[in-house]
Design a protein around this motif. Sequence first.
Motif, PDB file in Angstrom:
ATOM      1  N   ALA A 414       0.843  -1.151   0.052  1.00 28.14           N
ATOM      2  CA  ALA A 414       0.068  -0.094   0.101  1.00 28.14           C
ATOM      3  C   ALA A 414       0.932   1.323   0.032  1.00 28.14           C
ATOM      4  O   ALA A 414       0.641   2.313   0.773  1.00 28.14           O
ATOM      5  N   LYS A 415       1.859   1.174  -0.935  1.00 29.05           N
ATOM      6  CA  LYS A 415       2.765   2.268  -1.169  1.00 29.05           C
ATOM      7  C   LYS A 415       2.029   3.423  -1.688  1.00 29.05           C
ATOM      8  O   LYS A 415       1.130   3.596  -2.534  1.00 29.05           O
ATOM      9  N   LEU A 416       2.244   4.662  -0.933  1.00 26.07           N
ATOM     10  CA  LEU A 416       1.788   6.030  -1.333  1.00 26.07           C
ATOM     11  C   LEU A 416       2.796   6.440  -2.467  1.00 26.07           C
ATOM     12  O   LEU A 416       4.011   6.165  -2.356  1.00 26.07           O
ATOM     13  N   PRO A 417       2.303   7.102  -3.704  1.00 26.64           N
ATOM     14  CA  PRO A 417       3.039   7.440  -4.681  1.00 26.64           C
ATOM     15  C   PRO A 417       3.831   8.765  -4.369  1.00 26.64           C
ATOM     16  O   PRO A 417       3.780  10.029  -4.683  1.00 26.64           O
ATOM     17  N   ILE A 418       4.717   8.749  -3.404  1.00 30.22           N
ATOM     18  CA  ILE A 418       5.833   9.533  -3.015  1.00 30.22           C
ATOM     19  C   ILE A 418       6.917   9.641  -3.504  1.00 30.22           C
ATOM     20  O   ILE A 418       7.682   8.426  -3.438  1.00 30.22           O
ATOM     21  N   PHE A 419       7.446  10.507  -4.272  1.00 30.59           N
ATOM     22  CA  PHE A 419       8.772  10.454  -5.179  1.00 30.59           C
ATOM     23  C   PHE A 419       9.596  11.867  -4.663  1.00 30.59           C
ATOM     24  O   PHE A 419       9.370  12.657  -5.492  1.00 30.59           O
TER      25      PHE A 419
ATOM     26  N   HIS B  80      -4.007   9.552 -16.830  1.00 24.43           N
ATOM     27  CA  HIS B  80      -2.640  10.168 -17.137  1.00 24.43           C
ATOM     28  C   HIS B  80      -1.546   9.827 -16.264  1.00 24.43           C
ATOM     29  O   HIS B  80      -1.317   9.631 -15.130  1.00 24.43           O
ATOM     30  N   ALA B  81      -1.055   8.666 -17.040  1.00 23.02           N
ATOM     31  CA  ALA B  81      -0.078   7.824 -16.217  1.00 23.02           C
ATOM     32  C   ALA B  81       1.215   8.738 -15.411  1.00 23.02           C
ATOM     33  O   ALA B  81       1.467   8.188 -14.403  1.00 23.02           O
ATOM     34  N   ALA B  82       1.648   9.482 -16.362  1.00 18.69           N
ATOM     35  CA  ALA B  82       2.792  10.217 -15.692  1.00 18.69           C
ATOM     36  C   ALA B  82       2.355  11.262 -14.314  1.00 18.69           C
ATOM     37  O   ALA B  82       3.171  11.303 -13.616  1.00 18.69           O
ATOM     38  N   GLN B  83       1.025  11.608 -14.205  1.00 19.04           N
ATOM     39  CA  GLN B  83       0.514  12.266 -13.270  1.00 19.04           C
ATOM     40  C   GLN B  83       0.449  11.549 -11.747  1.00 19.04           C
ATOM     41  O   GLN B  83       0.194  12.194 -10.830  1.00 19.04           O
ATOM     42  N   TRP B  84       0.570  10.257 -11.925  1.00 16.79           N
ATOM     43  CA  TRP B  84       0.598   9.271 -10.853  1.00 16.79           C
ATOM     44  C   TRP B  84       1.652   9.999  -9.758  1.00 16.79           C
ATOM     45  O   TRP B  84       1.405  10.009  -8.602  1.00 16.79           O
ATOM     46  N   ALA B  85       2.627  10.384 -10.378  1.00 18.87           N
ATOM     47  CA  ALA B  85       3.662  11.270  -9.475  1.00 18.87           C
ATOM     48  C   ALA B  85       3.332  12.404  -8.546  1.00 18.87           C
ATOM     49  O   ALA B  85       3.959  12.607  -7.372  1.00 18.87           O
ATOM     50  N   GLN B  86       2.223  12.822  -8.915  1.00 21.32           N
ATOM     51  CA  GLN B  86       1.789  14.124  -8.228  1.00 21.32           C
ATOM     52  C   GLN B  86       0.259  13.788  -7.669  1.00 21.32           C
ATOM     53  O   GLN B  86      -0.449  14.842  -7.149  1.00 21.32           O
TER      54      GLN B  86
END
Lengths: 452, 452
Positions: A414-419, B80-86
């Motif tokens: 359940a990883k959050l999309p934190i980069f 929008h796959a790239a927007q997963w980052a935000q």
Amino acid sequence: MPKFAHVFQGTAFSSKSFSEVTILKDYLYCINQNGIIEKLISPEDKQYEALLNEYEGKENFHRLSEGEYVLPGFIDLHVHAAQWAQSGTALDLPLEEWLNAYTFPVEAKFSNLDFAQSVYEDLVKTLLANGTTTVLYFATVHKEASLLLAKICADLGQRGLVGKVVMDNVEQCPDYYRDANTEIALKETEEFIIEVQQLNKQTKQGIFPVVTPRFIPSCTDEALKGLGELAAKYNTHIQSHCSESDWQHDYVKDRFKKHDAFALNDFGLLQEKSIMAHCNFIADEDAKLFAATGTAAAHCPISNVFFSNGVFPAKHIHEQGVDIGLGTDVSGGFSPSLFDNLRQAVIASRMLEEGVDTTVSGDKRGVSSSRLTTSEAFYFATAGGGESLSLPIGKIEENYAWDIQIINTTLPTAKLPIFNDPLEDVFQKILYLARPENIQEVWVQGEQVHRR
Amino acid sequence: MPKFAHVFQGTAFSSKSFSEVTILKDYLYCINQNGIIEKLISPEDKQYEALLNEYEGKENFHRLSEGEYVLPGFIDLHVHAAQWAQSGTALDLPLEEWLNAYTFPVEAKFSNLDFAQSVYEDLVKTLLANGTTTVLYFATVHKEASLLLAKICADLGQRGLVGKVVMDNVEQCPDYYRDANTEIALKETEEFIIEVQQLNKQTKQGIFPVVTPRFIPSCTDEALKGLGELAAKYNTHIQSHCSESDWQHDYVKDRFKKHDAFALNDFGLLQEKSIMAHCNFIADEDAKLFAATGTAAAHCPISNVFFSNGVFPAKHIHEQGVDIGLGTDVSGGFSPSLFDNLRQAVIASRMLEEGVDTTVSGDKRGVSSSRLTTSEAFYFATAGGGESLSLPIGKIEENYAWDIQIINTTLPTAKLPIFNDPLEDVFQKILYLARPENIQEVWVQGEQVHRR
């Protein structure tokens, strides 16, 4: 430096004001024997190193791992505990059918204490697992089952405020599910109050009785009057529903020639420890009366969609000085999660602001300045709930209870999309994307009550 | 009786029609080597016992445990796959600021294939873990990173439909993030189509290229025309945004003196395999054009709240014969879950029907007959998505792909509140209360692609 019961080290998010969130980066949180935050120590503080040296490695020292964060525990201001048994069902039905075909029959089953035990225990555990540390509950008309709910909260470590529901109006309540008569309703309420106040004396986190007229339509004038007197006599909290739907609002106008708020006030039911659910149709004068009496509104954004005919104008009501917290309203609201409800609080406010009907021109579609920010919805779920209940909870601040949830953002499942995000964005991602699975630990009044 | 690749035994829920759900109680599901449901066998069928005897105990026989249920895998028509980052951030901002301060800079980073790998892999795994078996993706303008997304889907077993985004209009796109020019945009799109169609030949579940003008404002006429021709030449799917917001709708009216739908159609962009996101402002004539051309609408109920100024009138548009599926619209929509989005589809429809502004009288507040039932929202998330994509997916029926999710309702850490409920209510409780944690297994085209 005193001896602390626990010292935590890590980063926490907490409301600084209605619109602002404070980030306590790498703080030390020093919890005393009573479960109160006695000291918050920032890494810049000169005591920091000494305290760290003293506690590090000890059993009562807790360092959050990378990717873990502390949030205040959530405060749920409106739960019909018995309805947990039917949560998520029958939401396509109109209110009357939902009540008569589903809800009243389910609530009536709580005369059976075995059934009550299984549902209530499951609910309290579920709410804790959802990060909810304090809950304001409607139980049912049954005194024994209502006491059982209070005991389950006490045992499982949740701060519970519990009401035996009063519904004595034969015209509005089914004969298989109502108080036998007004006198018995008041007598059992008084007995319930006394027993729960006894229970509270043995309960660290607090268990409180709540005077609970279901809503005006289900109560006689005598019951409402008697309940106001009991609340004053025992200095209890009070809860009910207020101007929830077109129907309720119109019913009260018809019966009392005034709005719910003024009718409730006439019976002594609006005061500092009153929390009224929904309030979707309250007018500005009603809101002023709320503010003047210290009455709070429990905003139930998911439930409102299904049974309330409109959006609670939270921003506008808050601007008039009314305390507001959030309620799941299980099971009018299907979700036991205040994460879900704070998201829906933002969503509902945006839909009120934008309007919904795209065939109407943009300038006439919505109600301007209605939106809540994410931080404001978070405030309602935490600090606003504490203010509403007049309890020192809902913030990570000195002299507040250590009621917290530890969010793990890095679980493989359940990883959050934190980069590499700044902490401001981590906070937003937690609020919008965390699941119960991410809630690693929950503490109430300095005691761990949930862990996974 | 042929040899099956897998035989499952258990209870499944699947749409029988737009409004009706069928319950396949204790059925056998016989999956062939191609991952297709070859036979559905009910317990009343005389082959049932023989087949059970033949497969029981074998490695390819799967009996669901008590409390486990099969749902079709979800079909997400807009990501929008790239927007997963935000995802989950900046939702308090107005669209223009959101695009320029957050979204375009994030998408621009996908020129870096390492970054693309980390975000895309995380997203595809997350969507699978959320029960989503087929996804229609916008990638970015970068051909290589878009190909990478297609390969990741292929490797992880998800049925991916992927578009390299075209945005060549210098007036509307930032200079750091757009196609170099129209010619290159079309050339790279064609190369992308050819490479993905090659990849598809080695991929059991199917990986498809999608012609993807971002939306009319970001494209020149030449690009739109060229993209329509490429879609026809290679018989690809097409995706774009259509009449999403007041601004977009007005921009197109201004530029072409017509609505998006008719403008897109002029460029050959509306056809049987076209899926247009949002469509909140389409008029009845636009809907008729959609129905006549076979174009589908991707309803994105969470995203619409933040960036679309109104509710997509799903019930009304569906009644005009338009295929509709659901889209998360990550990250205009914060949630990667179609459970969350089908809940919000119901919620949005109810809010459209009831209206939002409680100061308006009840008879003028909303748009009557707008509500979606739970089963109808489920249809959109499953069967409606399959129809929209013109693929045999989204139902548990013979000749459909074995794309499924197995829901465990009895996990100690995520137990659903089921207390001796009839299966109709179990279905409702799953739809409203299941979390990713309850999604025990996910299969695509007869292959297990996720398990926990």
